[in-house]
Design an enzyme around this catalytic site. Structure first.
Site, PDB file in Angstrom:
ATOM      1  N   LYS A 208       0.824  -1.209   0.000  1.00 46.57           N
ATOM      2  CA  LYS A 208       0.000   0.000   0.000  1.00 46.57           C
ATOM      3  C   LYS A 208       0.863   1.265   0.000  1.00 46.57           C
ATOM      4  CE  LYS A 208      -3.585   0.017   2.746  1.00 46.57           C
ATOM      5  NZ  LYS A 208      -4.428   0.157   3.963  1.00 46.57           N
ATOM      6  N   GLU A 214      10.163  -6.033   3.602  1.00 47.07           N
ATOM      7  CA  GLU A 214      10.410  -7.306   2.924  1.00 47.07           C
ATOM      8  C   GLU A 214       9.998  -7.230   1.449  1.00 47.07           C
ATOM      9  OE1 GLU A 214       9.132  -8.260   7.227  1.00 47.07           O
ATOM     10  OE2 GLU A 214       8.565  -6.855   5.636  1.00 47.07           O
ATOM     11  N   GLY A 268      -4.896  -5.468   5.802  1.00 50.15           N
ATOM     12  CA  GLY A 268      -4.153  -6.399   4.960  1.00 50.15           C
ATOM     13  C   GLY A 268      -4.765  -7.781   4.894  1.00 50.15           C
ATOM     14  N   ARG A 269      -5.157  -8.322   6.046  1.00 40.36           N
ATOM     15  CA  ARG A 269      -5.672  -9.693   6.062  1.00 40.36           C
ATOM     16  C   ARG A 269      -7.120  -9.772   5.573  1.00 40.36           C
ATOM     17  NH1 ARG A 269      -4.522  -7.513  10.757  1.00 40.36           N
ATOM     18  NH2 ARG A 269      -6.046  -7.281  12.434  1.00 40.36           N
ATOM     19  N   GLU A 354      -3.889 -12.786  13.909  1.00 40.23           N
ATOM     20  CA  GLU A 354      -3.462 -11.386  13.831  1.00 40.23           C
ATOM     21  C   GLU A 354      -4.602 -10.465  14.241  1.00 40.23           C
ATOM     22  OE1 GLU A 354      -0.339 -10.049  10.892  1.00 40.23           O
ATOM     23  OE2 GLU A 354      -2.046  -8.920  10.112  1.00 40.23           O
ATOM     24  N   HIS A 385      -2.333 -38.901   8.897  1.00 45.16           N
ATOM     25  CA  HIS A 385      -1.103 -39.677   8.997  1.00 45.16           C
ATOM     26  C   HIS A 385       0.033 -38.855   9.597  1.00 45.16           C
ATOM     27  CE1 HIS A 385      -2.525 -43.246   6.754  1.00 45.16           C
ATOM     28  NE2 HIS A 385      -3.368 -42.365   6.244  1.00 45.16           N
ATOM     29  N   LYS A 513      10.164  -5.874  13.804  1.00 45.73           N
ATOM     30  CA  LYS A 513      10.643  -5.184  12.602  1.00 45.73           C
ATOM     31  C   LYS A 513      11.579  -4.033  12.962  1.00 45.73           C
ATOM     32  CE  LYS A 513       7.016  -5.996   9.177  1.00 45.73           C
ATOM     33  NZ  LYS A 513       6.114  -5.320   8.221  1.00 45.73           N
TER      34      LYS A 513
END
Length: 547
Positions: A208, A214, A268-269, A354, A385, A513
């Site tokens: 944004k 990152e 964001g999510r 979050e 399994h 961060k």
């Protein structure tokens, strides 16, 4: 508005009193006592079917849970969210991901601005661009059509579009291969760049602010790699941005005409419905992307209008709260019995943890109950399994959400029959378990000695009584997936209202961060190491010595 502590409310205290008896419920007995339990405790809306009968609840439990939902204001806070109120109080923002999937004729206004018109303006640009790339009209700098799309983002800018593109694999364009780079670990982008051709690759930089550390490091690496093979004026043919920072994207070399914006009321999510979903539109086409939005909108309308007792997200949220608060369940396992949903548990991890991984209320006071459980899981039958052993016979009680499609998108019906058989059998096994007497009967039928039988009984006994929900769709279509994602979004919202936490900020992401920037400078030699604890100092020294 100040809200009293959760544990002091009359509805919570009534639940606490009820729980002292309800903890002794066994689902075997509950099913035996009510032949209509399945029909009473299942519900269908927006193309989703929910069976919540395999939970340690009865009618009184549900009644008390709905009383709590009303006492905590789920309905008015829900209505405020849909109307664009600034319910994200720590950032003073509206929360309007629901507006991203509202139809064009549904006016929603925030601060005098017609949000719906803005949303559909961006959607129209997404349609034009995705149509051009998919048709082959959009060409790379050497005149070749695009064959690979690399989305560079992180968090919601990665998990959402990646999950949806994988889930809707059957609808994907045959010429386009989708790639997703998120990790700052260079191995991630290195592996991706090794697979693609600079002449036929389109990069989407999703940030944004165009400053996400990152994402911008990966974007810079992709840009440098591209310019080793093409002139700088070719960048505009191969890089587009999902951002609002026009100056930064121009400086990067991206044409502002190829910038797709979104807004500060999109977390964001919760952003896959926005321009962050551009990879989805490229992958499956704008028509199916539109169906994905429409499925979510159908669930929104159900959530907004259905009475709490017949409301899918509310039921899922309140039963989850019951399991967390009164049965002491510290995690929830997500088990999609559909290979194409293999990234859905990871998507829900961010969405839920979050959002509600908070320890203070909106007013800053400590929360007086446990909040979000740990969300984890994998696709069935793989999980059976791997970790189902712990779920069946471990020392913790872990509720499970089973998710399945009744019909496959492939022709191997025997595979699908086996898949559904495993899904339904596991939910039955978790509910029923296996008693010592049932184990003895099985072992006697094998003609084992009494001593051998008694030796094996404790190892083959299953306690059962483990809660689960089963969510079914007919097919895993774009609309069904949209409704499924919206279901969990609203479940998360309802639980946030119960705990009175802000489900729409994420300050916990920031601290590491900030420290990482300092240590990065120290590792690179650009700054003198500062005083850390002895462990951190030792790790920095060891890393510098290895260079």
């Amino acid at each position: 508005m100040h809200q009293s502590a959760l544990t002091t409310t009359a509805a919570f205290q009534a639940l606490e009193s009820h729980a002292s008896d309800a903890r002794r419920f066994t689902m075997r007995e509950l099913f035996a006592a009510d032949a209509q339990r399945f029909s009473r405790m299942s519900l269908e809306a927006a193309g989703l079917f929910l069976d919540y009968s395999k939970n340690r609840i009865d009618g009184r439990t549900l009644e008390l849970l709905m009383n709590l939902a009303r006492e905590r204001g789920v309905e008015p806070v829900r209505d405020a969210m849909f109307l664009g109120a600034r319910i994200n109080n720590t950032e003073n923002r509206a929360v309007l991901h629901t507006a991203l999937r509202a139809p064009r004729d549904k006016q929603i206004t925030v601060d005098g601005q017609d949000v719906t018109a803005d949303v559909h303006g961006v959607l129209d640009r997404i349609r034009t661009f995705s149509d051009a790339v998919r048709s082959g009209a959009w060409l790379g700098h050497s005149g070749k059509p695009i064959t690979d799309v690399v989305n560079i983002g992180i968090g919601g800018s990665d998990l959402g579009p990646k999950m949806v593109c994988l889930a809707l694999r059957q609808y994907a364009h045959p010429r386009l291969t989708m790639h997703f780079v998120s990790n700052v670990d260079g191995h991630d982008i290195d592996a991706t760049l090794a697979k693609v051709n600079p002449e036929t690759t389109l990069f989407i930089i999703a940030s944004k602010t165009f400053t996400t550390a990152e994402t911008m490091m990966n974007a810079g690496t992709a840009r440098k790699w591209f310019l080793q093979h093409a002139p700088e004026d070719a960048l505009a043919k191969h890089f587009v941005a999902v951002s609002t920072n026009v100056d930064a994207i121009k400086q990067f070399g991206i044409d502002p005409a190829n910038m797709f914006p979104f807004w500060d009321w999109v977390g964001g999510r919760y952003s896959v419905w926005s321009a962050i979903g551009l990879p989805v539109a490229l992958c499956v086409g704008y028509g199916y992307f539109s169906d994905f939005l429409a499925g979510a909108h159908a669930l929104d309308e159900h959530f907004r209008s259905a009475p709490l007792e017949q409301n899918l997200p509310v039921l899922l949220a309140m039963i989850g709260f019951w399991n967390r608060q009164f049965l002491g369940c510290t995690s929830v396992s997500i088990a999609p019995y559909h290979q194409d949903l293999n990234r859905f548990p990871a998507y829900l991890q961010q969405l839920d943890m979050e959002s509600n991984g908070k320890r203070v209320t909106k007013s800053g006071a400590p929360v007086d109950t446990p909040t979000c459980p740990v969300i984890w899981g994998d696709v069935g039958t793989n999980g059976q399994h791997a970790y189902f052993q712990l779920l069946h016979q471990g020392t913790d009680v872990t509720p499970i959400d089973f998710i399945a499609a009744l019909r496959p998108s492939h022709e191997y019906q025997n595979h699908h029959t086996a898949l559904l058989a495993n899904c339904f059998a596991q939910s039955e096994a978790f509910m029923k378990g296996k008693t010592p007497d049932e184990v003895r009967a099985d072992l006697k039928a094998q003609n084992l000695s009494e001593d051998e039988i008694e030796r094996l009984v404790p190892h083959k006994t299953f306690p059962g009584n483990i809660p689960s929900n089963t969510i079914l769709v007919e097919y895993l279509t774009p609309a069904a997936l949209g409704a499924l994602v919206a279901l969990y979004e609203h479940k998360t919202f309802v639980q946030g209202v119960l705990w009175n936490v802000n489900s729409f900020d994420q300050w916990g992401v920031e601290l590491g961060k900030v420290l990482a920037k300092k240590i990065e400078a120290e590792l690179s030699g650009a700054a003198q190491p500062q005083a850390h604890d002895s462990s951190t100092n030792g790790l920095i020294a060891r890393a510098k010595a290895a260079v």
